[in-house]
Write a protein that holds these residues in place. Structure first.
Motif, PDB file in Angstrom:
ATOM      1  N   GLY A  87      45.427 -56.491 102.937  1.00  0.00           N
ATOM      2  CA  GLY A  87      46.262 -56.627 104.131  1.00  0.00           C
ATOM      3  C   GLY A  87      46.702 -55.281 104.663  1.00  0.00           C
ATOM      4  O   GLY A  87      46.662 -55.026 105.875  1.00  0.00           O
ATOM      5  N   ILE A  88      47.123 -54.403 103.770  1.00  0.00           N
ATOM      6  CA  ILE A  88      47.512 -53.052 104.182  1.00  0.00           C
ATOM      7  C   ILE A  88      46.307 -52.295 104.729  1.00  0.00           C
ATOM      8  O   ILE A  88      46.393 -51.574 105.729  1.00  0.00           O
ATOM      9  CB  ILE A  88      48.131 -52.287 102.999  1.00  0.00           C
ATOM     10  CG1 ILE A  88      49.436 -52.960 102.569  1.00  0.00           C
ATOM     11  CG2 ILE A  88      48.390 -50.834 103.384  1.00  0.00           C
ATOM     12  CD1 ILE A  88      50.496 -53.001 103.638  1.00  0.00           C
ATOM     13  N   ALA A  89      45.141 -52.467 104.077  1.00  0.00           N
ATOM     14  CA  ALA A  89      43.930 -51.791 104.554  1.00  0.00           C
ATOM     15  C   ALA A  89      43.554 -52.268 105.954  1.00  0.00           C
ATOM     16  O   ALA A  89      43.150 -51.470 106.808  1.00  0.00           O
ATOM     17  CB  ALA A  89      42.783 -52.037 103.585  1.00  0.00           C
ATOM     18  N   ALA A  90      43.703 -53.572 106.195  1.00  0.00           N
ATOM     19  CA  ALA A  90      43.391 -54.096 107.527  1.00  0.00           C
ATOM     20  C   ALA A  90      44.333 -53.524 108.570  1.00  0.00           C
ATOM     21  O   ALA A  90      43.924 -53.220 109.699  1.00  0.00           O
ATOM     22  CB  ALA A  90      43.477 -55.625 107.518  1.00  0.00           C
ATOM     23  N   THR A  91      45.591 -53.361 108.206  1.00  0.00           N
ATOM     24  CA  THR A  91      46.556 -52.766 109.130  1.00  0.00           C
ATOM     25  C   THR A  91      46.183 -51.324 109.449  1.00  0.00           C
ATOM     26  O   THR A  91      46.349 -50.858 110.579  1.00  0.00           O
ATOM     27  CB  THR A  91      47.968 -52.813 108.528  1.00  0.00           C
ATOM     28  OG1 THR A  91      48.308 -54.177 108.252  1.00  0.00           O
ATOM     29  CG2 THR A  91      48.995 -52.232 109.486  1.00  0.00           C
ATOM     30  N   ALA A  92      45.658 -50.618 108.444  1.00  0.00           N
ATOM     31  CA  ALA A  92      45.305 -49.217 108.643  1.00  0.00           C
ATOM     32  C   ALA A  92      43.995 -49.048 109.403  1.00  0.00           C
ATOM     33  O   ALA A  92      43.866 -48.161 110.247  1.00  0.00           O
ATOM     34  CB  ALA A  92      45.215 -48.508 107.289  1.00  0.00           C
ATOM     35  N   LEU A  93      43.008 -49.919 109.112  1.00  0.00           N
ATOM     36  CA  LEU A  93      41.673 -49.744 109.675  1.00  0.00           C
ATOM     37  C   LEU A  93      41.469 -50.516 110.973  1.00  0.00           C
ATOM     38  O   LEU A  93      40.595 -50.170 111.772  1.00  0.00           O
ATOM     39  CB  LEU A  93      40.616 -50.163 108.649  1.00  0.00           C
ATOM     40  CG  LEU A  93      40.623 -49.363 107.336  1.00  0.00           C
ATOM     41  CD1 LEU A  93      39.600 -49.932 106.368  1.00  0.00           C
ATOM     42  CD2 LEU A  93      40.371 -47.889 107.602  1.00  0.00           C
ATOM     43  N   LEU A  94      42.257 -51.597 111.173  1.00  0.00           N
ATOM     44  CA  LEU A  94      42.172 -52.374 112.418  1.00  0.00           C
ATOM     45  C   LEU A  94      43.553 -52.443 113.052  1.00  0.00           C
ATOM     46  O   LEU A  94      44.103 -53.523 113.273  1.00  0.00           O
ATOM     47  CB  LEU A  94      41.663 -53.794 112.126  1.00  0.00           C
ATOM     48  CG  LEU A  94      40.282 -53.926 111.498  1.00  0.00           C
ATOM     49  CD1 LEU A  94      40.043 -55.374 111.078  1.00  0.00           C
ATOM     50  CD2 LEU A  94      39.208 -53.464 112.470  1.00  0.00           C
ATOM     51  N   PRO A  95      44.140 -51.283 113.330  1.00  0.00           N
ATOM     52  CA  PRO A  95      45.543 -51.312 113.744  1.00  0.00           C
ATOM     53  C   PRO A  95      45.733 -51.682 115.210  1.00  0.00           C
ATOM     54  O   PRO A  95      44.903 -51.394 116.056  1.00  0.00           O
ATOM     55  CB  PRO A  95      45.980 -49.858 113.521  1.00  0.00           C
ATOM     56  CG  PRO A  95      44.736 -49.062 113.765  1.00  0.00           C
ATOM     57  CD  PRO A  95      43.587 -49.920 113.290  1.00  0.00           C
ATOM     58  N   ALA A  96      46.846 -52.328 115.466  1.00  0.00           N
ATOM     59  CA  ALA A  96      47.288 -52.469 116.852  1.00  0.00           C
ATOM     60  C   ALA A  96      47.894 -51.136 117.290  1.00  0.00           C
ATOM     61  O   ALA A  96      48.318 -50.339 116.464  1.00  0.00           O
ATOM     62  CB  ALA A  96      48.328 -53.574 116.955  1.00  0.00           C
ATOM     63  N   SER A  97      47.927 -50.896 118.579  1.00  0.00           N
ATOM     64  CA  SER A  97      48.507 -49.661 119.074  1.00  0.00           C
ATOM     65  C   SER A  97      50.030 -49.728 118.980  1.00  0.00           C
ATOM     66  O   SER A  97      50.648 -50.622 119.571  1.00  0.00           O
ATOM     67  CB  SER A  97      48.106 -49.430 120.525  1.00  0.00           C
ATOM     68  OG  SER A  97      48.888 -48.402 121.098  1.00  0.00           O
ATOM     69  N   PRO A  98      50.672 -48.815 118.242  1.00  0.00           N
ATOM     70  CA  PRO A  98      52.134 -48.838 118.155  1.00  0.00           C
ATOM     71  C   PRO A  98      52.790 -48.731 119.519  1.00  0.00           C
ATOM     72  O   PRO A  98      53.781 -49.416 119.793  1.00  0.00           O
ATOM     73  CB  PRO A  98      52.453 -47.610 117.285  1.00  0.00           C
ATOM     74  CG  PRO A  98      51.205 -47.310 116.545  1.00  0.00           C
ATOM     75  CD  PRO A  98      50.087 -47.727 117.442  1.00  0.00           C
ATOM     76  N   ALA A  99      52.236 -47.874 120.384  1.00  0.00           N
ATOM     77  CA  ALA A  99      52.823 -47.708 121.709  1.00  0.00           C
ATOM     78  C   ALA A  99      52.668 -48.975 122.542  1.00  0.00           C
ATOM     79  O   ALA A  99      53.566 -49.357 123.295  1.00  0.00           O
ATOM     80  CB  ALA A  99      52.182 -46.519 122.421  1.00  0.00           C
ATOM     81  N   ALA A 100      51.517 -49.654 122.398  1.00  0.00           N
ATOM     82  CA  ALA A 100      51.301 -50.887 123.166  1.00  0.00           C
ATOM     83  C   ALA A 100      52.268 -51.974 122.727  1.00  0.00           C
ATOM     84  O   ALA A 100      52.820 -52.710 123.547  1.00  0.00           O
ATOM     85  CB  ALA A 100      49.856 -51.353 123.001  1.00  0.00           C
ATOM     86  N   ILE A 101      52.472 -52.091 121.418  1.00  0.00           N
ATOM     87  CA  ILE A 101      53.423 -53.080 120.910  1.00  0.00           C
ATOM     88  C   ILE A 101      54.823 -52.773 121.438  1.00  0.00           C
ATOM     89  O   ILE A 101      55.537 -53.656 121.923  1.00  0.00           O
ATOM     90  CB  ILE A 101      53.420 -53.080 119.368  1.00  0.00           C
ATOM     91  CG1 ILE A 101      52.082 -53.614 118.838  1.00  0.00           C
ATOM     92  CG2 ILE A 101      54.571 -53.929 118.828  1.00  0.00           C
ATOM     93  CD1 ILE A 101      51.935 -53.496 117.345  1.00  0.00           C
ATOM     94  N   ALA A 102      55.212 -51.504 121.342  1.00  0.00           N
ATOM     95  CA  ALA A 102      56.546 -51.118 121.807  1.00  0.00           C
ATOM     96  C   ALA A 102      56.685 -51.342 123.299  1.00  0.00           C
ATOM     97  O   ALA A 102      57.727 -51.818 123.779  1.00  0.00           O
ATOM     98  CB  ALA A 102      56.812 -49.649 121.461  1.00  0.00           C
ATOM     99  N   HIS A 103      55.632 -51.022 124.063  1.00  0.00           N
ATOM    100  CA  HIS A 103      55.741 -51.142 125.517  1.00  0.00           C
ATOM    101  C   HIS A 103      55.927 -52.587 125.952  1.00  0.00           C
ATOM    102  O   HIS A 103      56.726 -52.872 126.843  1.00  0.00           O
ATOM    103  CB  HIS A 103      54.505 -50.573 126.210  1.00  0.00           C
ATOM    104  CG  HIS A 103      54.514 -50.818 127.687  1.00  0.00           C
ATOM    105  ND1 HIS A 103      55.441 -50.224 128.525  1.00  0.00           N
ATOM    106  CD2 HIS A 103      53.761 -51.637 128.468  1.00  0.00           C
ATOM    107  CE1 HIS A 103      55.246 -50.655 129.768  1.00  0.00           C
ATOM    108  NE2 HIS A 103      54.238 -51.510 129.749  1.00  0.00           N
TER     109      HIS A 103
END
Length: 359
Positions: free
Chosen positions: A148-164
């Motif tokens: 699960g952590i690896a998927a978050t690292a390798l297939l991440p959502a954009s932090p800025a997009a989530i925040a925006h």
């Protein structure tokens, strides 16, 4: 019943990256645990993935730790007891109580307690312990969490997009409240002011969602190498979050005073509604500048220009509620300038001086 289709579609678009992560990583976890490790029914591996990533954003690393500890407790207690006392109603009650009690003593996290209880139930009912089954289940939980952590690292959502997405919802709610209050004042419509007040009172969830989104963004940026370059853009949202929350709270007070003013027959000067409208425009400009990753110089100029209109508000003869609205407007101006990154002293200095009463 009215269904907010657009709102639900926006929520789906926000959660889509986490859904993809869950789907891919849970399938991979099953394959690794079953085919590579030889575990016959490695259900804890995909379960750990789903809990670790989740469709709710935030605190994945903590959820991983809680998941592993909870499974270990539940399986451990279940294995030790069920082998000795067998399976049945009272055995289930005893195993669940002991597993949950041990989890509460170990940590206050709710996931540990729930996972310990559910794992103990599974061991006591559907999956009685056999040989090294308990150890295999702990390994499955750890494997699923790691993937699960690896998927978050390798297939991440954009932090800025989530925040925006979440910041845009908060800023749009703020702009709507400012504009709605202005319209109510211009029309001397106490009912419209009341409706606006009810709307702005319902914005706390959007603020809380933004806070959670920022935590998720920080987490993704810390574990996903491809997203680290976006930390600076994420920092702008973090800088804005608290002052924008304060601006919403001050706008709520301002709108409440507008309701009172209109109900009591006060006639606030046109400068107040003009300031409100210009601040609403500035808030939407701020939303756009944040999305573009630009310095919010346009927002600062627009907010300062709106604040200058407060010079036209007379000191006397306006009523108590109008005076309170003027004070709240000054606070909103400072909040918005703080959101753009100015320090408090510079933001306060942008306000026009308070006019002195005649004589």
């Amino acid at each position: 019943m009215n269904v907010d289709v657009q709102g639900r579609m926006r929520r789906l678009s926000v959660m889509a990256p986490s859904i993809v992560q869950c789907a891919v990583a849970s399938s991979l976890a099953w394959v690794v645990a079953k085919d590579l490790l030889g575990h016959e029914r490695p259900f804890f591996a995909p379960i750990a993935v789903v809990i670790c990533i989740g469709v709710a954003v935030g605190q994945r690393l903590r959820r991983l730790a809680e998941m592993v500890v909870g499974v270990s407790l539940g399986v451990g207690v279940g294995d030790l007891l069920i082998i000795q006392i067998g399976s049945g109603p009272w055995q289930i009650a005893l195993v669940v109580a002991l597993a949950m009690g041990a989890a509460v003593l170990l940590d206050s996290g709710s996931l540990i307690v729930v996972q310990a209880a559910s794992s103990a139930v599974l061991v006591a009912t559907l999956l009685p312990p056999t040989g090294t089954g308990g150890l295999d289940r702990m390994v499955d939980a750890l494997l699923g969490g790691a993937l699960g952590i690896a998927a978050t690292a390798l297939l991440p959502a954009s932090p800025a997009a989530i925040a925006h997405r979440h910041a845009a919802a908060v800023l749009e709610a703020l702009a709507s409240a400012l504009r709605g209050t202005a319209e109510a004042l211009d029309a001397s419509d106490a009912e419209l002011a009341t409706d606006t007040l009810e709307e702005v009172r319902g914005t706390q969830k959007a603020v809380d969602d933004l806070d959670t989104a920022l935590k998720t963004g920080r987490e993704i940026a810390s574990i996903a190498p491809t997203r680290r370059r976006l930390r600076r853009q994420l920092l702008r949202y973090e800088t804005a979050a608290e002052p924008v929350d304060h601006a919403l709270r001050n706008t709520r007070v301002l709108t409440r005073r507008a309701v009172v003013a209109l109900a009591e027959g006060e006639q606030p000067p046109a400068a107040i509604s003009l300031t409100l409208r210009e601040l609403a425009d500035a808030v939407l400009l701020f939303r756009d500048e944040l999305a573009a990753g630009e310095r919010p110089s346009g927002t600062r100029e627009a907010v300062t220009g709106a604040a200058a209109r407060l010079r036209d508000v007379p000191v006397e003869g306006t009523g108590l509620s109008t005076g309170a609205m003027t004070a709240q407007l000054r606070s909103v101006v400072v909040d918005l300038l703080l959101a753009t990154g100015l320090d408090h002293e510079t933001a306060a200095a942008s306000l026009p001086p308070r006019p002195r009463p005649p004589g």
